[in-house]
Design an enzyme around this catalytic site. Structure first.
Site, PDB file in Angstrom:
ATOM      1  N   ARG A  76       0.843  -1.203   0.000  1.00 51.40           N
ATOM      2  CA  ARG A  76       0.000   0.000   0.000  1.00 51.40           C
ATOM      3  C   ARG A  76       0.874   1.248   0.000  1.00 51.40           C
ATOM      4  O   ARG A  76       0.519   2.274  -0.576  1.00 51.40           O
ATOM      5  CB  ARG A  76      -0.937   0.010   1.216  1.00 51.40           C
ATOM      6  CG  ARG A  76      -1.776   1.291   1.320  1.00 51.40           C
ATOM      7  CD  ARG A  76      -2.939   1.138   2.282  1.00 51.40           C
ATOM      8  NE  ARG A  76      -2.522   0.706   3.596  1.00 51.40           N
ATOM      9  CZ  ARG A  76      -2.046   1.525   4.545  1.00 51.40           C
ATOM     10  NH1 ARG A  76      -1.894   2.823   4.307  1.00 51.40           N
ATOM     11  NH2 ARG A  76      -1.704   1.050   5.724  1.00 51.40           N
TER      12      ARG A  76
ATOM     13  N   TYR B  65     -16.951  17.180 -15.975  1.00 49.09           N
ATOM     14  CA  TYR B  65     -17.398  15.806 -15.766  1.00 49.09           C
ATOM     15  C   TYR B  65     -18.329  15.713 -14.556  1.00 49.09           C
ATOM     16  O   TYR B  65     -18.060  16.289 -13.496  1.00 49.09           O
ATOM     17  CB  TYR B  65     -16.180  14.902 -15.583  1.00 49.09           C
ATOM     18  CG  TYR B  65     -16.510  13.482 -15.199  1.00 49.09           C
ATOM     19  CD1 TYR B  65     -17.417  12.728 -15.946  1.00 49.09           C
ATOM     20  CD2 TYR B  65     -15.933  12.889 -14.083  1.00 49.09           C
ATOM     21  CE1 TYR B  65     -17.739  11.431 -15.599  1.00 49.09           C
ATOM     22  CE2 TYR B  65     -16.236  11.587 -13.728  1.00 49.09           C
ATOM     23  CZ  TYR B  65     -17.141  10.857 -14.482  1.00 49.09           C
ATOM     24  OH  TYR B  65     -17.443   9.579 -14.119  1.00 49.09           O
TER      25      TYR B  65
ATOM     26  N   ASP C 150      -7.655  18.390 -15.484  1.00 47.83           N
ATOM     27  CA  ASP C 150      -8.034  17.033 -15.871  1.00 47.83           C
ATOM     28  C   ASP C 150      -7.700  16.886 -17.356  1.00 47.83           C
ATOM     29  O   ASP C 150      -8.337  17.498 -18.210  1.00 47.83           O
ATOM     30  CB  ASP C 150      -9.529  16.816 -15.616  1.00 47.83           C
ATOM     31  CG  ASP C 150      -9.974  15.395 -15.915  1.00 47.83           C
ATOM     32  OD1 ASP C 150      -9.338  14.724 -16.744  1.00 47.83           O
ATOM     33  OD2 ASP C 150     -10.973  14.952 -15.323  1.00 47.83           O
TER      34      ASP C 150
ATOM     35  N   LYS D 146      -9.322   5.517 -19.332  1.00 49.12           N
ATOM     36  CA  LYS D 146      -9.607   5.932 -20.698  1.00 49.12           C
ATOM     37  C   LYS D 146      -8.424   5.659 -21.640  1.00 49.12           C
ATOM     38  O   LYS D 146      -8.066   4.511 -21.855  1.00 49.12           O
ATOM     39  CB  LYS D 146     -10.011   7.406 -20.691  1.00 49.12           C
ATOM     40  CG  LYS D 146     -11.075   7.770 -19.641  1.00 49.12           C
ATOM     41  CD  LYS D 146     -12.337   6.920 -19.706  1.00 49.12           C
ATOM     42  CE  LYS D 146     -13.478   7.457 -18.852  1.00 49.12           C
ATOM     43  NZ  LYS D 146     -13.280   7.380 -17.411  1.00 49.12           N
TER      44      LYS D 146
END
Length: 379
Positions: free
Chosen positions: A47, A99, A171, A196
């Site tokens: 982690r 978005y 973004d 994406k």
């Protein structure tokens, strides 16, 4: 190295090309043996740090012209983690056309913890600066925007941010680092839904953040470790694989897009198309200055909601689905799918009407796509 060379050779574990360890391998370990008591080592618990995730983070940073990269379990995990560096009472300026997921976490989640936000038309720099308050901490933009492909002057926003000692967060999902690299334009933080274009095959959910500033990197790294919304080793390895073909995929999808747009602009059922390099896009010149192409996402409107419905139901090759950036062409309805969080009157005011269709063009044969759109529009 040029972009495509970096994408293929940007992470290499030996200078010996004949070595069996020349490429990235996937390491699933969750914990690593401590080599020496009382001595900190790079890999102790995955982690905190994982070899395969580190490779992905190294490569996405290089492709975005950044120094520090961070891999997350989704684009929204990346965005949420970045916002944890702020505190109650802080104010943020967002783009009006943005978005729906970004709107949702700010409006429905972070506002509960005392964050304040103002949504403005960021294509108008005067409105951006007018929205700045004494407690403003950052300006968050998409360029091109989702789903109307509005263009924001990134350099202009950076200038406003620096004037008021703010951060600029961009973004960059729609463009990918192939076509636009906001850090080179002065932005402080670049975010991606790596689901994406970076993943590119509609089979990975992932996110990324890239910065140049060491102080920002430490804050994002702390959030990444503390919250634990990490991209897995296997998905990191898949992303590394996909990034080798990123430039080829983006360029082919963009080539298909231009052919499909040329067809749609002449079709009698199409009312308007939205694309960054269209002549009627007021940001065309700005986009061509800050990006090297228009990308492979566009939107268009038809004459009625009934026509939109029949179009979606009649497609045979393109898929009626959310998301973008994969090898398959995806067609979606922002009003009822990606932007459901916005109140209906706000959606209509922004142009996200029920007649608006967003297209994320894939890598199929362009003539096949044109034929599919043609028959669907004529049903």
């Amino acid at each position: 190295m040029k972009f495509e060379t970096k994408a293929i050779h940007g992470v290499r574990h030996t200078n010996n090309p004949t070595s069996e360890n020349w490429g990235s391998t996937v390491n699933f370990a969750t914990t690593f043996p401590i080599k020496e008591f009382g001595v900190e080592q790079e890999f102790e618990y995955s982690r905190v740090s994982s070899p395969t995730r580190k490779d992905f983070e190294t490569l996405i940073a290089k492709l975005e012209s950044g120094k520090y990269g961070f891999g997350f379990s989704s684009g929204m995990a990346a965005t949420s983690s970045v916002f944890t560096m702020f505190k109650a009472g802080d104010h943020f300026v967002f783009g009006l056309d943005i978005y729906g997921g970004t709107y949702r976490i700010m409006h429905d989640i972070f506002n509960q913890f005392g964050f304040e936000s103002t949504f403005v038309d960021t294509t108008d720099l005067a409105k951006v600066e007018a929205a700045v308050k004494p407690n403003t901490k950052a300006i968050f933009i998409e360029s091109p925007s989702n789903p109307l492909l509005d263009v924001t002057d990134i350099v202009g926003v950076v200038a406003i941010a620096k004037k008021h000692n703010l951060l600029t967060i961009v973004d960059n999902t729609f463009m990918s680092p192939v076509l636009q690299r906001p850090l080179e334009l002065g932005a402080d933080i670049v975010l991606h839904s790596a689901t994406k274009y970076i993943g590119g095959h509609n089979d990975i959910i992932a996110g990324a953040a890239v910065v140049n500033d060491e102080g920002l990197a430490e804050k994002i790294r702390f959030a990444q470790v503390a919250l634990g919304a990490l991209v897995s080793p296997f998905d990191s390895w898949l992303l590394l694989r996909s990034m080798k073909t990123l430039k080829l995929r983006v360029e082919k999808a963009q080539e298909n897009t231009l052919k499909l747009l040329a067809f749609l602009k002449t079709h009698p059922e199409v009312v308007k198309v939205y694309y960054p390099t269209e002549n009627d896009n007021k940001g065309k010149a700005i986009h061509e200055k800050q990006a090297s192409g228009g990308g492979a996402v566009f939107s268009f409107t038809v004459k009625s909601e009934a026509k939109a419905k029949s179009f979606f139901e009649s497609l045979k090759i393109a898929l009626f689905a959310v998301s973008l950036g994969g090898v398959e062409t995806l067609v979606t309805h922002p009003s009822t799918l990606t932007h459901t969080e916005f109140p209906e009157e706000e959606k209509v005011a922004r142009g996200v009407t029920r007649t608006l269709i967003r297209v994320a063009v894939g890598l199929e044969d362009a003539d096949d796509l044109i034929a599919d759109f043609k028959q669907a529009l004529e049903k």
